[in-house]
Enzyme design. Sequence first.
Site, mmCIF file in Angstrom:
data_model
loop_
_atom_site.group_PDB
_atom_site.id
_atom_site.type_symbol
_atom_site.label_atom_id
_atom_site.label_comp_id
_atom_site.label_asym_id
_atom_site.label_seq_id
_atom_site.Cartn_x
_atom_site.Cartn_y
_atom_site.Cartn_z
ATOM 1 C CB ALA A 124 -0.993 -0.396 1.140
ATOM 2 C CD GLU A 127 -1.529 8.429 1.584
ATOM 3 O OE1 GLU A 127 -1.589 9.746 1.395
ATOM 4 O OE2 GLU A 127 -0.457 7.997 2.067
ATOM 5 N N PRO A 128 -5.520 8.688 -2.032
ATOM 6 C CG PRO A 128 -8.047 8.615 -0.984
ATOM 7 C CD PRO A 128 -6.204 8.442 -1.285
ATOM 8 N N GLY A 131 -0.174 9.453 -6.122
ATOM 9 C CA GLY A 131 0.304 7.920 -6.377
ATOM 10 C C GLY A 131 1.710 8.290 -6.944
ATOM 11 C CB SER A 132 2.773 10.344 -9.849
ATOM 12 O OG SER A 132 1.774 9.614 -10.719
ATOM 13 C CG PHE A 156 -6.039 3.298 -7.267
ATOM 14 C CD1 PHE A 156 -7.327 3.155 -7.786
ATOM 15 C CD2 PHE A 156 -5.587 4.328 -7.077
ATOM 16 C CE1 PHE A 156 -8.339 3.816 -8.671
ATOM 17 C CE2 PHE A 156 -6.089 5.321 -8.125
ATOM 18 C CZ PHE A 156 -7.248 4.882 -8.743
ATOM 19 C CD GLU A 243 5.746 -1.988 -8.178
ATOM 20 O OE1 GLU A 243 6.304 -2.036 -7.297
ATOM 21 O OE2 GLU A 243 4.260 -1.569 -8.242
ATOM 22 C CD GLN A 337 -10.761 -2.585 -36.349
ATOM 23 O OE1 GLN A 337 -10.851 -2.379 -35.655
ATOM 24 N NE2 GLN A 337 -10.932 -2.270 -37.672
ATOM 25 N N GLY A 340 -13.578 -8.423 -35.576
ATOM 26 C CA GLY A 340 -14.520 -7.683 -35.617
ATOM 27 C C GLY A 340 -14.731 -7.278 -34.460
HETATM 28 C C1 LIG Z 1 -5.410 -1.803 -10.573
HETATM 29 C C2 LIG Z 1 -4.690 -1.041 -9.936
HETATM 30 C C3 LIG Z 1 -4.125 -1.479 -9.505
HETATM 31 C C4 LIG Z 1 -2.926 -0.754 -8.788
HETATM 32 N N1 LIG Z 1 -2.559 -1.421 -7.715
HETATM 33 C C5 LIG Z 1 -1.795 -0.956 -7.111
HETATM 34 C C6 LIG Z 1 -1.442 -2.095 -5.318
HETATM 35 O O1 LIG Z 1 -1.003 -2.897 -5.170
HETATM 36 N N2 LIG Z 1 -0.427 -0.238 -4.350
HETATM 37 C C7 LIG Z 1 -0.276 0.620 -4.692
HETATM 38 O O2 LIG Z 1 -0.134 1.278 -4.201
HETATM 39 N N3 LIG Z 1 -0.934 1.338 -5.993
HETATM 40 C C8 LIG Z 1 -1.639 0.575 -6.786
HETATM 41 N N4 LIG Z 1 -2.151 1.151 -7.970
HETATM 42 C C9 LIG Z 1 -1.920 2.737 -8.450
HETATM 43 C C10 LIG Z 1 -0.962 3.343 -8.913
HETATM 44 O O3 LIG Z 1 0.377 2.492 -8.850
HETATM 45 C C11 LIG Z 1 -1.024 4.523 -9.581
HETATM 46 O O4 LIG Z 1 -2.537 4.594 -10.021
HETATM 47 C C12 LIG Z 1 0.031 5.150 -10.246
HETATM 48 O O5 LIG Z 1 0.998 5.362 -9.628
HETATM 49 C C13 LIG Z 1 -1.370 6.404 -10.889
HETATM 50 O O6 LIG Z 1 -0.874 7.777 -9.081
HETATM 51 P P1 LIG Z 1 -1.909 7.899 -9.273
HETATM 52 O O7 LIG Z 1 -3.500 7.089 -9.951
HETATM 53 O O8 LIG Z 1 -2.700 9.147 -8.898
HETATM 54 O O9 LIG Z 1 -1.758 9.633 -11.021
HETATM 55 P P2 LIG Z 1 -1.250 10.996 -10.539
HETATM 56 O O10 LIG Z 1 -0.270 10.794 -10.212
HETATM 57 O O11 LIG Z 1 -2.576 12.020 -10.579
HETATM 58 O O12 LIG Z 1 -0.823 11.019 -12.466
HETATM 59 C C14 LIG Z 1 -1.891 11.744 -13.392
HETATM 60 C C15 LIG Z 1 -1.561 11.886 -14.338
HETATM 61 O O13 LIG Z 1 -0.542 12.857 -14.651
HETATM 62 C C16 LIG Z 1 0.696 12.392 -14.623
HETATM 63 N N5 LIG Z 1 1.726 12.850 -13.754
HETATM 64 C C17 LIG Z 1 1.644 12.390 -12.414
HETATM 65 N N6 LIG Z 1 2.753 13.021 -12.341
HETATM 66 C C18 LIG Z 1 4.134 13.344 -13.014
HETATM 67 C C19 LIG Z 1 5.247 14.262 -13.231
HETATM 68 N N7 LIG Z 1 6.199 14.613 -12.958
HETATM 69 N N8 LIG Z 1 5.671 14.454 -15.071
HETATM 70 C C20 LIG Z 1 4.006 13.699 -15.838
HETATM 71 N N9 LIG Z 1 3.281 13.299 -15.707
HETATM 72 C C21 LIG Z 1 2.723 13.027 -14.530
HETATM 73 C C22 LIG Z 1 0.813 10.901 -14.764
HETATM 74 O O14 LIG Z 1 1.529 10.031 -15.612
HETATM 75 C C23 LIG Z 1 -0.982 10.667 -15.134
HETATM 76 O O15 LIG Z 1 -0.440 10.835 -16.232
HETATM 77 C C24 LIG Z 1 -3.037 0.506 -9.022
HETATM 78 C C25 LIG Z 1 -3.805 1.103 -10.015
HETATM 79 C C26 LIG Z 1 -4.615 0.611 -10.543
HETATM 80 C C27 LIG Z 1 -5.548 1.382 -11.478
#
Ligand SMILES: Cc1cc2nc3c(=O)[nH]c(=O)nc-3n(C[C@H](O)[C@H](O)[C@H](O)COP(=O)(O)OP(=O)(O)OC[C@H]3O[C@@H](n4cnc5c(N)ncnc54)[C@H](O)[C@@H]3O)c2cc1C
Length: 380
Positions: A124, A127-128, A131-132, A156, A243, A337, A340
């Site tokens: 984990a 967080e909401p 992510g990145s 997630f 990973e 594609q 079909g």
């Molecule tokens: C099915 C699924 C399973 C998952 N499993 C796990 C899990 O087991 N554990 C866990 O911890 N997480 C998990 N995740 C979370 C996942 O790792 C995050 O969704 C991901 O890291 C992106 O974070 P975010 O959704 O907050 O997007 P954001 O960080 O908000 O990004 C939104 C957009 O902005 C872009 N962006 C952000 N920062 C930059 C930057 N510096 N430069 C350019 N573009 C940028 C991103 O590339 C993206 O296109 C899971 C997600 C999904 C959908």
Amino acid sequence: MQIIQYAEEHRIFREAVRRFFEKEVTPHVDEWEEAGIVPRSMWKKMGDQGFLCMDVPEEYGGLGADFLYSVILTEELARTNHTGLAAPLHSNIVVPYISSFASEDLKKKYLPGCVSGETITAIAMTEPNTGSDLAAIRTTAVDEGDEVIINGQKTFISNGLNCDLLVLAAKDPAVENPYQGIDLYLVEAGTSGFEKGKKIKKVGWHSQDTAELFFSDCRIPKTNRLGRKGDGFMMLMEKLQQERLMCCIIAVAAAEYMLEITIRYCKERTAFGRPISKFQNSQFRIVEMSTEVKLGRTFVDKLIMDHMEGAKVVVEVSMAKYWTTEMAMRVADGCVQLHGGYGYCEEYPIARAWRDMRVLSIFAGTNEIMKGIAAKFMGL
Ligand SMILES: Cc1cc2nc3c(=O)[nH]c(=O)nc-3n(C[C@H](O)[C@H](O)[C@H](O)COP(=O)(O)OP(=O)(O)OC[C@H]3O[C@@H](n4cnc5c(N)ncnc54)[C@H](O)[C@@H]3O)c2cc1C
């Protein structure tokens, strides 16, 4: 020439895994997709076969097997065309944090269950609100005597509902530098103050129990911290190479599978009195996609060997993660594609594969983040 020199034992193992999946997994996938979760009994079956955490040393119940066994298992799992039984996440992404960084006591306590399938794990980080940008997490971990008190929320989280043990990233609010304030903790399901939330309704990955998790004054022993205090961010960075490599392995294996079923379909389906495969456009698309898949296979097999030799291939793995996952998405689209209208129907496996591919460019670090890492290492 094969880049990876599989031994006879590896080949025997692949056969055994494939037979097991054909008998125990594939017939149940539709049911699991409908239920939105894989039954825990399946994890136990995997453990009974010795198919979980194969690299864990024998003293903790594992086989001490080389990484190629995990590669084989992951490739064969990709051919089952579902994602709920997230064994690669458990065995090759989460449990390595315990094997590498946990104290001897924690290893003895948790690793045997991870190997047997009695303990299902999750990680984990997300967080909401973030992510990145991992350094911006808000879940806090505050030391109090022999305990750590955790407050916050994660989202997630794959295996979120099934998990018995969580590797949790949380920050010490007293530490200003975010890179030094993050720690990783082992949190058992059932600990007071740790609640599993709702399963997230996703576009794909329907059999995967991705969920929200909540922590409210959740107290765990301080000894459940992995490694030295303040080293959490560094540990995450160290393990992210594997990973992301796992993502590449899944992407290439899934692309090979999609292509295989599409070629079969194109040879069987007829239009204008001949098989679809006899149209020049179909042939060109298949050749183009096969070329991409072979490029991906060559790149990833080379990285698997580099990774096994202990090389730091962060840049190459970041490049491969972005390229192979986008390649798998392109292949999925091209294969739909060629099917079909049937490519858009649930009855046909390509429909699920197409849906499931989409997330590969988003998790484990988005592809934009992958390009950012590569650019930084290239001194741009
Ligand atoms: C099915 C699924 C399973 C998952 N499993 C796990 C899990 O087991 N554990 C866990 O911890 N997480 C998990 N995740 C979370 C996942 O790792 C995050 O969704 C991901 O890291 C992106 O974070 P975010 O959704 O907050 O997007 P954001 O960080 O908000 O990004 C939104 C957009 O902005 C872009 N962006 C952000 N920062 C930059 C930057 N510096 N430069 C350019 N573009 C940028 C991103 O590339 C993206 O296109 C899971 C997600 C999904 C959908």
